[in-house]
Design an enzyme around this catalytic site. Structure first.
Site, PDB file in Angstrom:
ATOM      1  N   HIS A 166       0.837  -1.218   0.000  1.00 35.60           N
ATOM      2  CA  HIS A 166       0.000   0.000   0.000  1.00 35.60           C
ATOM      3  C   HIS A 166       0.869   1.263   0.000  1.00 35.60           C
ATOM      4  O   HIS A 166       0.429   2.315   0.451  1.00 35.60           O
ATOM      5  CB  HIS A 166      -0.961   0.051   1.190  1.00 35.60           C
ATOM      6  CG  HIS A 166      -1.695  -1.220   1.444  1.00 35.60           C
ATOM      7  ND1 HIS A 166      -2.942  -1.496   0.950  1.00 35.60           N
ATOM      8  CD2 HIS A 166      -1.316  -2.331   2.133  1.00 35.60           C
ATOM      9  CE1 HIS A 166      -3.324  -2.708   1.334  1.00 35.60           C
ATOM     10  NE2 HIS A 166      -2.342  -3.235   2.049  1.00 35.60           N
ATOM     11  N   SER A 287      15.442  22.051 -14.896  1.00 35.12           N
ATOM     12  CA  SER A 287      14.274  22.893 -15.127  1.00 35.12           C
ATOM     13  C   SER A 287      14.755  24.222 -15.666  1.00 35.12           C
ATOM     14  O   SER A 287      15.816  24.716 -15.277  1.00 35.12           O
ATOM     15  CB  SER A 287      13.526  23.098 -13.811  1.00 35.12           C
ATOM     16  OG  SER A 287      12.748  24.272 -13.881  1.00 35.12           O
ATOM     17  N   LYS A 293      16.354  21.851  -9.597  1.00 37.62           N
ATOM     18  CA  LYS A 293      15.642  20.632  -9.971  1.00 37.62           C
ATOM     19  C   LYS A 293      16.425  19.673 -10.857  1.00 37.62           C
ATOM     20  O   LYS A 293      17.222  20.075 -11.680  1.00 37.62           O
ATOM     21  CB  LYS A 293      14.321  20.980 -10.656  1.00 37.62           C
ATOM     22  CG  LYS A 293      13.356  21.581  -9.661  1.00 37.62           C
ATOM     23  CD  LYS A 293      11.931  21.481 -10.110  1.00 37.62           C
ATOM     24  CE  LYS A 293      11.442  20.051 -10.141  1.00 37.62           C
ATOM     25  NZ  LYS A 293      10.027  20.043 -10.534  1.00 37.62           N
TER      26      LYS A 293
END
Ligand code: ARG
Length: 467
Positions: A166, A287, A293
């Site tokens: 999960h 980016s 990033k």
């Protein structure tokens, strides 16, 4: 379209005998497949050479004509390979483009090549040969991906990470074990590929339009010359069947789903929040606005390519589902689906192999995360069963109380003092701390296929011997 524009066109040189005028421009556009089936040129020429050789061997055409045909076809092959071939949409498809050029090159002998065959068995042959080669390429690429995972698994047979269910921390596992899960998945894909090669390994040529032929052809000879195990056994099925293409797409869809799950894990693992892996510069992008990033674009695109592959599978299943036997022109729409899926699959496997080989694994982050979320709670319960003789359900309950206490104190299970644990159950001794570490937890799971480093190493050895 105005009639006067179409009427001026000459009728088709392959079936002009029956036609007074050429096709409407729209007819030509919807009908032509040369834009994409030119990809089959090498298979088409190989097939024609095998067919002509057989025709001569059987005395159906003269050796002289056969020699001219083979020579002409080889010339066409080098013309196409060298970029010196002009494909014509008026000639509809690769088969007629090659044949028309052959007529220009060698004259009337070219007209004998199409004896005892039809474009229906010809396209079935060309496409099968193409799919077979693509499957062989896929098999090799999967072997490369499996090899990349085996290397990372070996390197990280002992590196502990959280195992999830999960996407919640479940029990500690090793990164090597996690890598080996992908080896199993891509290993299954590869065996599906091998089965598909076996399934399609029958030669369609000689089925002719649908009913076979009255000429004394030898289909076993052409099958052998083209590297097939044997000829197909029913001429109607042969020209109607596209199972081999659908099997390719099904396999691609399943492999694509596996690649996409891996891509999703890489996207999650490479976030600053997880920080389990860092992608190499070679497989990430920056980016244009946020300098900090590093984006997992390749993984995201692999995830997306899976959508295209699934689309191709559904498209071809839908194209085929309503067709009466035998050939219908609908089947011409088979190729683009397969070509597109093949390109997507190849790219996805190649990108993933690169990412898996290059990524840096942050074992410290993984280990720290492995210990959080009370991941060794099952080990405490198992200890109570083994050392204190509790039934597992009672042990589960006792452990649940220990977890609740640790949670209220804001500490790990291993950080609870013995007195606290003994207050929950008197049989607990300080020996329990031996099983509460993540290393002890993974080392204990020695069941066949389990996460213990010793087991993972056995599985690596098994796959290395098979790969
Ligand atoms: N271009 C066709 C295809 O890709 C070749 C077979 C055409 N056969 C026919 N009877 N029109 O399926």
């Amino acid at each position: 379209m105005a009639d006067d524009t179409t009427d001026t066109k000459s009728s088709n040189q392959m079936w002009g005998g029956r036609f007074a005028s050429g096709p409407d421009a729209i007819m030509e556009e919807i009908n032509a497949s040369i834009g994409f089936d030119k990809k089959l040129f090498a298979q088409d020429i190989r097939g024609s050479i095998a067919h002509a050789t057989m025709l001569a061997h059987q005395g159906i055409i003269s050796t002289d004509d056969k020699d001219k045909i083979v020579h002409g076809l080889n010339t066409i092959l080098s013309e196409i390979e060298g970029g010196n071939f002009e494909f014509s949409r008026q000639l509809e498809d690769i088969h007629m483009n090659v044949e028309a050029r052959l007529a220009t090159l060698i004259g009337p002998a070219a007209g004998r090549l199409h004896t005892a065959r039809s474009r229906n068995d010809q396209v079935a042959l060309d496409f099968r040969l193409w799919v077979k080669e693509e499957l062989q390429k896929t098999e090799q690429m999967l072997t490369g991906l499996i090899a990349a995972f085996l290397d990372r698994a070996e390197e990280h047979a002992e590196s502990v990470m959280p195992g999830f269910t999960h996407l919640q921390t479940a029990q500690p596992v090793t990164f090597g074990h996690h890598c080996m899960a992908y080896v199993e998945m891509f290993g299954r894909d590869r065996s599906r590929v091998r089965h598909a090669i076996e399934h399609l390994d029958e030669s369609p040529i000689g089925a002719a339009a649908l009913a076979g032929t009255g000429y004394p052809i030898d289909r076993h000879m052409t099958a052998k010359a083209l590297g097939f195990r044997e000829p197909t056994r029913n001429s109607i099925d042969t020209v109607s069947d596209r199972d081999f293409a659908i099997e390719f797409l099904s396999i691609a869809a399943i492999a694509g789903m596996h690649l996409s799950r891996l891509a999703e894990e890489i996207v999650i693992w490479s976030t600053p929040q997880f920080g389990f892996v860092r992608l190499s510069d070679a497989f990430s992008t920056g980016s244009s606005i946020m300098p900090q990033k590093k984006n997992p674009d390749a993984a995201e695109l692999v995830r997306a390519k899976t959508g295209r592959i699934n689309g191709s599978l559904v498209a071809l299943l839908t194209i085929m589902k309503g067709l009466p036997l035998a050939y219908s022109k609908d089947m011409q729409e088979d190729k683009e689906q397969v070509f597109d899926a093949a390109e997507s699959l190849e790219l996805a496997i190649a990108a993933m192999t690169g990412m898996v080989r290059d990524m840096t694994v942050n074992t410290a982050r993984m280990k720290a995360a492995a210990g959080s979320g009370y991941s060794t709670a099952t080990d405490l319960a198992d200890w109570l069963v083994r050392e204190a003789g509790l039934p597992f359900r009672d042990a589960h309950h006792v452990t649940g109380r220990a977890v609740a206490l640790a949670e209220s104190k804001g500490c790990d299970l291993a950080e609870l003092p013995l007195s606290d644990l003994q207050a929950i159950h008197a049989a607990i001794t300080d020996k329990v701390y031996d099983v509460l570490t993540v290393e002890a937890s993974v080392a204990s799971r020695k069941s066949f296929g389990g996460t213990a480093p010793s087991e993972v190493r056995k599985q690596i050895a098994f796959w290395r011997a098979r790969n």
